[in-house]
Scaffold this motif. Structure first.
Motif, PDB file in Angstrom:
ATOM      1  N   PHE A 199      -1.152   4.192  -4.850  1.00 23.80           N
ATOM      2  CA  PHE A 199      -1.494   2.911  -4.230  1.00 23.80           C
ATOM      3  C   PHE A 199      -2.982   2.852  -3.919  1.00 23.80           C
ATOM      4  CE2 PHE A 199      -2.234   0.427  -0.346  1.00 23.80           C
ATOM      5  CZ  PHE A 199      -1.763  -0.814  -0.753  1.00 23.80           C
ATOM      6  N   SER A 200      -3.580   1.683  -4.144  1.00 28.43           N
ATOM      7  CA  SER A 200      -4.971   1.440  -3.779  1.00 28.43           C
ATOM      8  C   SER A 200      -5.122  -0.033  -3.423  1.00 28.43           C
ATOM      9  CB  SER A 200      -5.920   1.826  -4.922  1.00 28.43           C
ATOM     10  OG  SER A 200      -5.688   1.005  -6.054  1.00 28.43           O
ATOM     11  N   ARG A 240       2.236  -6.381   3.215  1.00 23.11           N
ATOM     12  CA  ARG A 240       3.286  -5.368   3.164  1.00 23.11           C
ATOM     13  C   ARG A 240       3.688  -5.179   1.719  1.00 23.11           C
ATOM     14  NH1 ARG A 240       8.674  -5.653   2.402  1.00 23.11           N
ATOM     15  NH2 ARG A 240       9.952  -3.914   3.158  1.00 23.11           N
ATOM     16  N   VAL A 241       3.600  -3.957   1.220  1.00 18.79           N
ATOM     17  CA  VAL A 241       3.943  -3.636  -0.162  1.00 18.79           C
ATOM     18  C   VAL A 241       5.228  -2.826  -0.158  1.00 18.79           C
ATOM     19  CG1 VAL A 241       3.182  -2.577  -2.308  1.00 18.79           C
ATOM     20  CG2 VAL A 241       1.502  -3.621  -0.771  1.00 18.79           C
ATOM     21  N   HIS A 245      -1.381  -7.461  -6.808  1.00 23.61           N
ATOM     22  CA  HIS A 245      -1.411  -8.775  -6.159  1.00 23.61           C
ATOM     23  C   HIS A 245      -2.812  -9.009  -5.605  1.00 23.61           C
ATOM     24  CE1 HIS A 245      -0.251 -12.323  -3.972  1.00 23.61           C
ATOM     25  NE2 HIS A 245      -0.609 -11.767  -2.822  1.00 23.61           N
ATOM     26  N   ARG A 246      -3.282 -10.242  -5.741  1.00 29.10           N
ATOM     27  CA  ARG A 246      -4.597 -10.629  -5.213  1.00 29.10           C
ATOM     28  C   ARG A 246      -4.457 -11.912  -4.414  1.00 29.10           C
ATOM     29  NH1 ARG A 246      -9.461 -11.575  -9.337  1.00 29.10           N
ATOM     30  NH2 ARG A 246      -9.274  -9.282  -9.434  1.00 29.10           N
ATOM     31  N   ASP A 247      -5.019 -11.894  -3.222  1.00 25.70           N
ATOM     32  CA  ASP A 247      -5.057 -13.081  -2.367  1.00 25.70           C
ATOM     33  C   ASP A 247      -6.526 -13.369  -2.085  1.00 25.70           C
ATOM     34  OD1 ASP A 247      -4.967 -14.979  -0.300  1.00 25.70           O
ATOM     35  OD2 ASP A 247      -3.030 -14.226   0.407  1.00 25.70           O
ATOM     36  N   TRP A 277      -4.341  -5.491  -3.968  1.00 27.49           N
ATOM     37  CA  TRP A 277      -3.734  -4.171  -3.999  1.00 27.49           C
ATOM     38  C   TRP A 277      -3.104  -3.900  -5.357  1.00 27.49           C
ATOM     39  CZ3 TRP A 277       1.352  -4.307  -5.202  1.00 27.49           C
ATOM     40  CH2 TRP A 277       2.106  -5.417  -4.810  1.00 27.49           C
ATOM     41  N   GLN A 278      -2.971  -2.610  -5.674  1.00 27.27           N
ATOM     42  CA  GLN A 278      -2.377  -2.161  -6.924  1.00 27.27           C
ATOM     43  C   GLN A 278      -1.434  -1.003  -6.628  1.00 27.27           C
ATOM     44  OE1 GLN A 278      -5.920  -1.181  -9.178  1.00 27.27           O
ATOM     45  NE2 GLN A 278      -5.907  -3.170 -10.210  1.00 27.27           N
ATOM     46  N   LEU A 279      -0.335  -0.967  -7.362  1.00 29.58           N
ATOM     47  CA  LEU A 279       0.677   0.073  -7.141  1.00 29.58           C
ATOM     48  C   LEU A 279       1.243   0.527  -8.481  1.00 29.58           C
ATOM     49  CD1 LEU A 279       2.488   1.695  -5.128  1.00 29.58           C
ATOM     50  CD2 LEU A 279       4.119  -0.199  -5.279  1.00 29.58           C
ATOM     51  N   TRP A 280       1.155   1.837  -8.728  1.00 28.68           N
ATOM     52  CA  TRP A 280       1.791   2.446  -9.901  1.00 28.68           C
ATOM     53  C   TRP A 280       3.027   3.205  -9.431  1.00 28.68           C
ATOM     54  CZ3 TRP A 280      -3.401   1.887  -9.435  1.00 28.68           C
ATOM     55  CH2 TRP A 280      -4.106   1.390 -10.525  1.00 28.68           C
ATOM     56  N   ILE A 281       4.141   3.042 -10.136  1.00 26.79           N
ATOM     57  CA  ILE A 281       5.384   3.727  -9.794  1.00 26.79           C
ATOM     58  C   ILE A 281       5.846   4.537 -10.997  1.00 26.79           C
ATOM     59  CG2 ILE A 281       7.808   3.482  -9.139  1.00 26.79           C
ATOM     60  CD1 ILE A 281       7.163   1.024  -7.614  1.00 26.79           C
TER      61      ILE A 281
END
Length: 287
Positions: A72-73, A205-206, A243-245, A252-256
């Motif tokens: 996560f970043s 919240r992610v 997601h960008r606001d 934020w970016q999330l790799w799973i």
């Protein structure tokens, strides 16, 4: 006398043969006894496998498998500091002097616990040297209040050491990662944050669950050199979300990497059809 000696010789020979046979049958009986005892031990071992207590002890002795890996970043723009957080010039100067810069967070979810590895640049290392630290996380699945602070950025210096300073925090919960602020002056609601009764503002919240992240599914920029997805579809166990606001000023970016699903994929080699979330929402698809 002529008959006595042959008779005695025959008796000695018969006794010798009988002795040899006795020794042979004793060895055979000992081997059969040993074989039967080994078979009985194996039967008992097989019976113990069905024993719940034995299975519990066996499960406790087996190392915990790695189930999922999250990377996560996030990034905060000037819009976030000016309009969302309403940071003053004094706050900005304090952050630049004493704040740490967060690079990324890797969360390894093992069976029974999680390990979070934080990569950051500390305030006293202005040469931009990355530092890493690890935290072990043990959450109560029945409690939603358990959380662990992964990264904390103080926003002001407090004269009273007993008073908690305002801060920006990245916290880890059992099923989510949240960016929130504590003890800040409460600005008017801008539609991008949630203010709680405990003087806490949650910016995003992610969730750490693929089902809740469906709307944020994106193309993995690290997939190929040209930024496209690899031809082999590993979506069953590997995914990227972002997601960008722009109005709130964060991204934020999330790799799973779901290793439980990877094990199933490696075993059965079943490839799911690729689904493009952008194409799904396009007018051509809807028509």
């Amino acid at each position: 006398m002529e008959i006595l000696w042959p008779t005695l010789g025959i008796c000695i020979l018969v006794c010798f043969v009988f002795f040899v046979l006795v020794q042979h049958w004793q060895r055979v009986l000992r081997h059969q006894t040993w074989t039967i005892r080994r078979l009985n031990e194996r039967v008992r071992n097989l019976e113990e496998v069905d024993d719940p207590e034995f299975r519990r002890r066996l499960g406790e002795s087996v190392p915990s498998p790695l189930e999922q890996v999250f990377t996560f970043s996030f990034r905060l723009s000037d819009q976030f500091w000016r309009e969302t957080l309403h940071a003053t010039q004094e706050t900005s100067s304090f952050i630049q002097a004493f704040g740490s810069f967060l690079g990324s967070v890797k969360i390894e979810r093992w069976r029974g616990h999680s390990v979070a590895t934080i990569t950051e640049v500390l305030p006293d290392r202005r040469s931009a040297v990355w530092q890493t630290r690890s935290l072990d996380c043990f959450f109560d699945e029945k409690s939603d209040s358990d959380k662990l602070t992964l990264w904390e950025l103080p926003l002001a210096r407090m004269e009273n050491s007993n008073q908690r300073p305002p801060s920006l925090e990245l916290v880890l919960k059992e099923k989510s990662v949240e960016l929130c602020a504590h003890f800040l002056p409460m600005p008017g609601s801008n539609g991008h944050s949630k203010i709680s009764a405990t003087n806490e503002m949650v910016f995003f919240r992610v969730p750490l669950d693929s089902a809740e992240l469906t709307e944020f599914r994106s193309h993995d920029p690290r997939g190929n050199a040209d930024g496209s997805e690899p031809q082999l579809n590993h979506a069953a166990w590997r995914a990227f979300y972002s997601h960008r606001d722009e109005l709130a000023g964060f991204e934020w970016q999330l790799w799973i990497r779901d290793l439980k699903k990877k094990g199933e994929w490696d075993r059965w080699r079943i490839l799911e059809p690729a689904v493009d979330p952008v194409a799904q929402n396009s007018p051509q698809t809807r028509n």
